[in-house]
Design a protein around this motif. Structure first.
Motif, short mmCIF file in Angstrom:
data_model
loop_
_atom_site.label_atom_id
_atom_site.label_comp_id
_atom_site.label_asym_id
_atom_site.label_seq_id
_atom_site.Cartn_x
_atom_site.Cartn_y
_atom_site.Cartn_z
N ARG A 31 -47.03 -38.78 -47.79
CA ARG A 31 -48.45 -38.48 -48.36
C ARG A 31 -48.66 -38.56 -49.96
N ARG A 32 -47.65 -37.88 -50.50
CA ARG A 32 -47.42 -37.91 -52.17
C ARG A 32 -47.09 -39.21 -52.59
N PHE A 33 -46.68 -40.15 -51.89
CA PHE A 33 -46.37 -41.63 -52.60
C PHE A 33 -47.64 -42.29 -52.25
N LYS A 37 -42.90 -45.79 -48.78
CA LYS A 37 -41.84 -45.47 -49.91
C LYS A 37 -40.64 -46.03 -49.76
N CYS A 188 -37.54 -39.97 -54.73
CA CYS A 188 -38.67 -40.63 -55.28
C CYS A 188 -39.84 -39.86 -54.38
N ASP A 189 -40.24 -38.87 -54.87
CA ASP A 189 -41.19 -38.66 -53.78
C ASP A 189 -42.77 -39.08 -54.25
N THR A 190 -42.86 -39.23 -55.59
CA THR A 190 -44.11 -39.90 -56.10
C THR A 190 -44.05 -41.07 -56.90
N GLU A 192 -44.92 -41.33 -59.82
CA GLU A 192 -44.19 -41.12 -61.16
C GLU A 192 -42.53 -40.89 -60.93
N ASP A 193 -42.22 -40.27 -59.83
CA ASP A 193 -40.83 -40.45 -59.76
C ASP A 193 -40.06 -41.54 -59.74
#
Length: 201
Positions: A31-33, A37, A188-190, A192-193
């Protein structure tokens, strides 16, 4: 069955011990990505390809998630229902494990290397498992190695949904990898990561 790409002859572990299989958890809803992913590109490879390279010594590579076509030697399975969480995903992956030990990894850790997996395998000794800890000493439950019989028994007796609740009681040895510019435990959860990982590369 086909070995993981780059697997060692006979499936011997990097440290020369008993063979090991690898289970990559590559499903979930991310969900955050906001996208698929594990298929996200990083340094010219998909994130899942970086994770698979870390377990190149595995006898058998098992990917829990949708088919993506980037790991032709892998056994691909799905949790039931898809996106149900890490414990059902582990259950699906563990059903395909044949070796006495396994590496359990998330598919979004681009800086994990075979040397880190070898460190975990070697550190297990007679313990049920070994788990990587981050720079603040927190266990990374999706970066560990486990004895297959002990993990199967724990999973058979577990009715919860938390990996910490399943794996913590096994008493794994905690391993802090050497401090490096590219931390082995980085995930790498997002987006930005992912962008930060690209800069680190």
């Amino acid at each position: 069955m086909a070995a993981a790409p780059g697997a060692s002859p006979g499936g011997a572990s990097p440290g020369g011990g008993a063979p090991f299989d690898a289970v990559l958890l590559a499903g979930g809803r991310a969900r955050r990505f906001g996208a698929d992913k594990p298929a996200a590109p990083l340094g010219g490879r998909a994130l899942i390809e970086w994770a698979a390279a870390a377990v190149s010594g595995a006898s058998r590579l098992i990917v829990v998630g949708p088919p993506r076509g980037v790991l032709p030697g892998a056994v691909v399975v799905r949790e039931d229902p898809p996106g149900a969480g890490p414990v059902p995903a582990l259950r699906a992956g563990l059903a395909e494990v044949r070796a006495p030990r396994l590496a359990l990894l998330a598919a979004d850790m681009p800086f994990l290397r075979p040397a880190h997996v070898a460190l975990l395998l070697d550190a297990m000794g007679e313990r049920p498992g070994a788990v990587l800890v981050d720079g603040e000493g927190r266990e990374q439950w999706l970066a560990g190695c486990w004895r297959t019989p002990e993990l199967r028994a724990a999973l058979d007796a577990y009715a919860g949904a938390s990996l910490r609740g399943l794996l913590g009681p096994l008493g794994p040895v905690a391993i802090a990898p050497p401090r490096e510019p590219r931390p082995a435990w980085y995930d790498c959860d997002t987006p930005e990561d992912l962008a930060a990982a690209e800069r680190l590369l």
